[in-house]
Structure formats: structure tokens, C-alpha cells
Scaffold this motif. Structure first.
Motif, mmCIF file in Angstrom:
data_model
loop_
_atom_site.group_PDB
_atom_site.id
_atom_site.type_symbol
_atom_site.label_atom_id
_atom_site.label_comp_id
_atom_site.label_asym_id
_atom_site.label_seq_id
_atom_site.Cartn_x
_atom_site.Cartn_y
_atom_site.Cartn_z
ATOM 1 N N ASP A 1 29.681 -17.112 -5.416
ATOM 2 C CA ASP A 1 29.370 -18.438 -5.250
ATOM 3 C C ASP A 1 29.472 -18.950 -3.496
ATOM 4 O OD1 ASP A 1 29.448 -19.392 -7.823
ATOM 5 O OD2 ASP A 1 31.777 -19.600 -7.792
ATOM 6 N N VAL A 2 28.516 -19.503 -3.258
ATOM 7 C CA VAL A 2 28.630 -19.975 -1.997
ATOM 8 C C VAL A 2 28.351 -21.560 -1.764
ATOM 9 C CG1 VAL A 2 26.054 -19.574 -1.948
ATOM 10 C CG2 VAL A 2 27.109 -19.490 0.219
ATOM 11 N N THR A 3 28.680 -22.251 -0.655
ATOM 12 C CA THR A 3 28.754 -23.515 -0.412
ATOM 13 C C THR A 3 27.350 -23.588 -0.038
ATOM 14 O OG1 THR A 3 29.464 -23.516 1.906
ATOM 15 C CG2 THR A 3 30.998 -23.947 0.025
ATOM 16 N N GLU A 4 26.490 -24.748 -0.387
ATOM 17 C CA GLU A 4 25.201 -25.080 -0.048
ATOM 18 C C GLU A 4 24.870 -24.959 1.503
ATOM 19 O OE1 GLU A 4 21.588 -25.149 -1.256
ATOM 20 O OE2 GLU A 4 23.192 -25.752 -2.982
ATOM 21 N N ASP A 5 25.927 -25.424 2.248
ATOM 22 C CA ASP A 5 25.531 -25.241 3.662
ATOM 23 C C ASP A 5 25.891 -23.744 4.219
ATOM 24 O OD1 ASP A 5 28.479 -25.088 3.690
ATOM 25 O OD2 ASP A 5 28.730 -26.745 4.983
ATOM 26 N N GLY A 6 26.376 -22.925 3.329
ATOM 27 C CA GLY A 6 26.546 -21.428 3.829
ATOM 28 C C GLY A 6 27.683 -21.192 4.776
ATOM 29 N N MET B 1 34.506 -36.551 -0.655
ATOM 30 C CA MET B 1 33.377 -36.192 -0.703
ATOM 31 C C MET B 1 33.322 -34.606 -1.412
ATOM 32 S SD MET B 1 30.744 -35.341 2.517
ATOM 33 C CE MET B 1 31.567 -33.835 3.280
ATOM 34 N N GLY B 2 32.256 -34.330 -2.173
ATOM 35 C CA GLY B 2 32.520 -33.167 -3.023
ATOM 36 C C GLY B 2 31.853 -32.139 -2.218
ATOM 37 N N VAL B 3 32.029 -30.886 -2.504
ATOM 38 C CA VAL B 3 31.419 -29.747 -1.873
ATOM 39 C C VAL B 3 30.394 -29.032 -2.795
ATOM 40 C CG1 VAL B 3 31.874 -27.538 -1.204
ATOM 41 C CG2 VAL B 3 33.532 -29.192 -0.498
ATOM 42 N N ALA B 4 29.264 -29.056 -2.340
ATOM 43 C CA ALA B 4 28.067 -28.588 -3.095
ATOM 44 C C ALA B 4 28.128 -27.058 -3.054
ATOM 45 C CB ALA B 4 26.719 -28.933 -2.538
#
Length: 200
Positions: A62-67, A1-4
């Protein structure tokens, strides 16, 4: 699963500063800059906010979509640091804004600037933070890997200072190598300058 992953904007300032504060509470270097758990809990967040402000203004986050994780990057030209916290009186300004009576806030900026390589343009990973409850899930590797893919496409090297043996091992797995002697903080832990050549 990729990380947004997305690029943070000014509206993410509080999220990024809080994430860094939480992620680095137990970091050896943060413990050296802010000795004592209570003192660190009261004060450390101000340094993380100052770093966030500098990088939002002069670099990118850069930040992951889920913070749950973020990475602070600065583009460094071949002829300098390109880093507002280490140029001229930057460390003194950061100390004045964060904790005027704590000389280590200024010293850490001056010492890391003193070992920062010059002469070649590169991307500088200033900090990467993962929420304590999410560490070990590969979020840090995904964040760094995304930027390193761009470095490889553009033929750019990357640089960082590892603040713990654990993080050094992570960076080695991502292709970074220790360059030169570790920086031994006075009466404190070591930091490892690490360099990564772009993949061909």
C-alpha cells in the motif's frame, strides 16, 4: 482530511525501495544490520530493494497517493509463513543478493522467522516506511488502519515486529499487543513481536 491510498504495482518498485531506504536509515535494527553510517548509506538500499521485490511478488504494498509512505504486507496461511525471505534458504539468498559478506543480513531473516507465530492465518506487516520529512503526520497510522479495517471485516488477525520503542507505541495505539519476549539481536537492539486480534 483523508489520506489517499493505492496498491503499488511493479512500476512503483524504485519509489518503494527508495522510500524504505530513507525511512529506515536511522532505525535501530537497520543500524545493527549495517553498522556505520557510510556503510549503511552505500548498502542498505539493496536490502530494501530485495524486500520490495519479495513483497511485490508475493504480497502487496500500500502506498499513499503522493508517494510519501508505504506499507509492505504478506498474507500468511495457517500452516506457514508465506514469506519468501524466511522460507527454506530464503535468508541466505537475500544475503547473497544484498551483501554476501554481511552475515547479519541473513541472521535478521532467520531470527524474525523463529519468533513468527504459526497456526493461524494472519496478515503480516513486514515494513512500513514514511519519508523522513513527513513523519508525525499520521500517514503511517492511515496506511495501517486501512489494512486493519479489511482485517476486521474478514476476521483476520495481524502481526508485526516493532523495531523501536517509538514504533511499538504507535502499534499499541492501533490495537497491537506485545506477544512473548522481545527478540534481542546479538549485541544489538530489541524487536517486539506484536499481534492484533480482529475487532468484533
Amino acid at each position: 482530511m483523508g489520506v489517499a491510498i493505492r496498491t503499488a504495482g511493479d512500476g512503483d518498485r524504485e519509489l518503494v525501495a527508495r522510500l524504505l531506504d530513507e525511512a529506515f536509515q536511522d532505525d535501530p535494527v537497520s543500524g545493527w544490520v549495517f553498522p556505520g553510517e557510510e556503510y549503511r548509506r552505500r548498502t542498505h538500499h539493496r536490502l530494501m530493494a530485495a524486500f520490495t521485490d519479495i513483497v511485490l511478488a508475493e504480497g502487496w504494498v500500500d502506498v499513499t497517493e503522493d508517494g510519501s509512505a508505504c506499507a509492505l504486507w504478506m498474507s500468511v496461511p495457517a500452516d506457514g509463513h508465506g514469506d519468501g525471505a524466511t522460507e527454506d534458504d530464503g535468508p541466505a539468498r537475500v544475503r547473497e543478493a544484498v551483501d554476501p559478506d554481511n552475515e547479519r543480513v541473513e541472521l535478521i531473516g532467520r531470527l524474525t522467522a523463529g519468533i513468527h507465530p504459526s497456526g493461524r492465518a494472519h496478515e503480516y506487516l513486514w515494513m512500513i516506511g514514511v519519508a523522513p520529512g513527513r513523519q508525525g503526520e499520521g500517514l503511517g497510522s492511515a496506511l495501517i488502519g486501512s489494512a486493519l479495517d479489511r482485517c476486521d471485516r474478514e476476521g483476520l488477525a495481524a502481526y508485526l515486529e516493532a523495531s523501536s520503542a517509538r514504533s511499538r507505541r504507535l502499534y499499541e495505539r492501533l490495537g497491537f499487543e506485545v506477544t512473548g519476549e522481545p527478540l534481542a539481536l546479538p549485541d544489538g537492539p530489541r524487536m517486539w513481536p506484536m499481534w492484533r486480534e480482529p475487532a468484533r
